[in-house]
Design an enzyme around this catalytic site. Structure first.
Site, short mmCIF file in Angstrom:
data_model
loop_
_atom_site.label_atom_id
_atom_site.label_comp_id
_atom_site.label_asym_id
_atom_site.label_seq_id
_atom_site.Cartn_x
_atom_site.Cartn_y
_atom_site.Cartn_z
N ASN A 1 -15.09 29.14 30.54
CA ASN A 1 -15.19 28.78 31.96
C ASN A 1 -15.83 27.41 32.14
O ASN A 1 -16.92 27.17 31.64
CB ASN A 1 -16.08 29.80 32.69
N GLU B 1 -18.95 41.88 33.20
CA GLU B 1 -20.05 41.14 32.56
C GLU B 1 -21.21 42.07 32.20
O GLU B 1 -21.59 42.93 33.00
CB GLU B 1 -20.55 40.02 33.49
N ASN C 1 -16.80 24.44 35.05
CA ASN C 1 -16.93 24.02 36.44
C ASN C 1 -17.64 22.66 36.48
O ASN C 1 -17.06 21.64 36.87
CB ASN C 1 -17.71 25.10 37.22
N ASP D 1 -18.69 40.95 38.71
CA ASP D 1 -19.93 40.63 38.02
C ASP D 1 -21.02 41.58 38.49
O ASP D 1 -21.72 41.32 39.46
CB ASP D 1 -20.29 39.17 38.29
N ASP E 1 -13.96 34.35 40.39
CA ASP E 1 -15.07 34.14 39.45
C ASP E 1 -16.34 34.77 40.02
O ASP E 1 -16.68 34.55 41.19
CB ASP E 1 -15.25 32.62 39.27
N HIS E 2 -17.04 35.56 39.22
CA HIS E 2 -18.31 36.18 39.63
C HIS E 2 -18.24 36.93 40.96
O HIS E 2 -19.12 36.77 41.82
CB HIS E 2 -19.44 35.14 39.72
N SER F 1 -15.09 30.70 42.84
CA SER F 1 -16.30 31.50 43.07
C SER F 1 -16.27 31.95 44.53
O SER F 1 -15.48 31.42 45.33
CB SER F 1 -17.54 30.65 42.82
P1 13P Z 1 -20.32 25.48 34.17
O1 13P Z 1 -20.48 25.02 35.57
O2 13P Z 1 -21.58 25.39 33.42
O3 13P Z 1 -19.17 24.82 33.50
O4 13P Z 1 -20.00 27.04 34.22
C1 13P Z 1 -18.81 27.48 34.80
C2 13P Z 1 -18.71 28.95 34.79
O5 13P Z 1 -19.23 29.63 33.93
C3 13P Z 1 -17.95 29.58 35.87
O6 13P Z 1 -17.99 30.95 35.82
#
Ligand code: 13P
Length: 297
Positions: A236, A143, A238, A113, A91-92, A56
């Site tokens: 995904n 997205e 995290n 995103d 990511d995002h 991220s």
């Molecule tokens: P979580 O932290 O809920 O697993 O989500 C991770 C995610 O969507 C990263 O883009």
């Protein structure tokens, strides 16, 4: 112009096309540091699993910047002789500029995103990025709708994706599409009623391409399986790795092993080892659910 990323990295295109065709999902795992990255790469190699390593914007800041991350990931790919397909993914990404910066630094896959923008602006910016990404053979995730909850400062209300938008944005050249389908970042709250399979089904019929399930931590296994059967090809994760790391580290500390000077339990290589092993075990468990284990050729 051509690829700017390391020869051991791949973009997400082929792994996601195969997953979509054969109805399994690739795991996208967010990293935070060397231990996270090494644990995921080792587990991927040991289980022959194609994998997406993601950062991220918050994680990029935390680790020092994109050059530090690209250097670390590429170095580990070589030093550990990782031969399974691995993509390094933003990511995002909150702006096209950030996504371009990652591509220039050596990322092989990026997410723009634009879900916080009016849809037309999201579409225009996604198209702008696609042009640049294609020149460098980098895959792009877009997205629509939004993911509920908060992820590293990115907040969403969880609006469901719109099939008309899904059909339109799928034609821009993106590799994968994330959409709000009742999913939430972080721990799922008590009141959560589950994924909206009706929405997922309608979106998949509209876009007919690999779709991404954000908020992959804590979704019951039957729902994960059903989502994959309806077109989810990337999941995904995290929070789940963070919780596994936390629990294992807590057990070590509660056993006062860090206070044992004779065994040098304070040595960070010992202190962080249980968490490291827990990340590996969680990777193996989840990729087993996703069906992507052993799919590296
Ligand atoms: P979580 O932290 O809920 O697993 O989500 C991770 C995610 O969507 C990263 O883009």
């Amino acid at each position: 112009m051509s690829k700017l990323y390391h020869e051991r990295l791949v973009n997400s295109k082929q792994m996601l096309a195969e997953a979509h065709k054969n109805k399994y999902a690739i795991g996208h795992f967010n990293i935070n540091n060397l231990e996270w990255t090494k644990a995921i790469l080792e587990a991927a190699q040991e289980t022959k699993t194609p994998t997406i390593i993601a950062t991220s914007e918050g994680a990029i800041k935390y680790m020092g910047g994109v050059k530090a991350i690209v250097g670390m990931v590429n170095g580990l790919l070589e030093d550990l002789n990782i031969t399974v397909p691995v993509a390094l993914h933003l990511d995002h990404g909150q702006s096209v500029e950030m996504a371009k910066k990652c591509i220039e630094a050596g990322y092989s896959s990026v997410m723009f995103d634009g879900s916080h923008l009016p849809y037309e602006e999201n579409l225009t910016k996604t198209k702008d990025l696609i042009k640049f990404a294609e020149e460098h053979e980098v895959s792009v995730e877009a997205e629509i709708g939004s993911i509920g909850g908060e992820e590293d400062g990115v907040v969403g209300n969880g609006e469901l994706g719109d099939p008309i938008q899904a059909a339109e944005i799928s034609k821009t050249g993106i590799t994968m599409l994330a959409a709000g389908i009742g999913n939430i970042h972080g721990k799922y709250p008590e009141w959560w009623t589950g994924l909206s399979f009706e929405t997922l089904d309608a979106l998949q019929k509209a876009c007919n391409m690999p779709m991404v399930l954000h908020g992959g931590s804590g979704i019951p296994q039957e729902q994960v399986k059903k989502a994959i059967s309806l077109g989810i090809s990337k999941i995904n994760v995290n929070t789940e790795l963070q919780l596994a790391f936390r629990d294992a580290t807590r057990t070590y500390i509660e056993a006062k092993k860090d206070l044992d000077d004779k065994t040098k339990g304070f040595d960070p290589r010992k202190l962080l080892k249980p968490g490291f092993e827990a990340i590996k075990a969680t990777f193996v468990e989840l990729t087993g659910w996703f069906g992507c284990q052993g799919k590296a050729k």
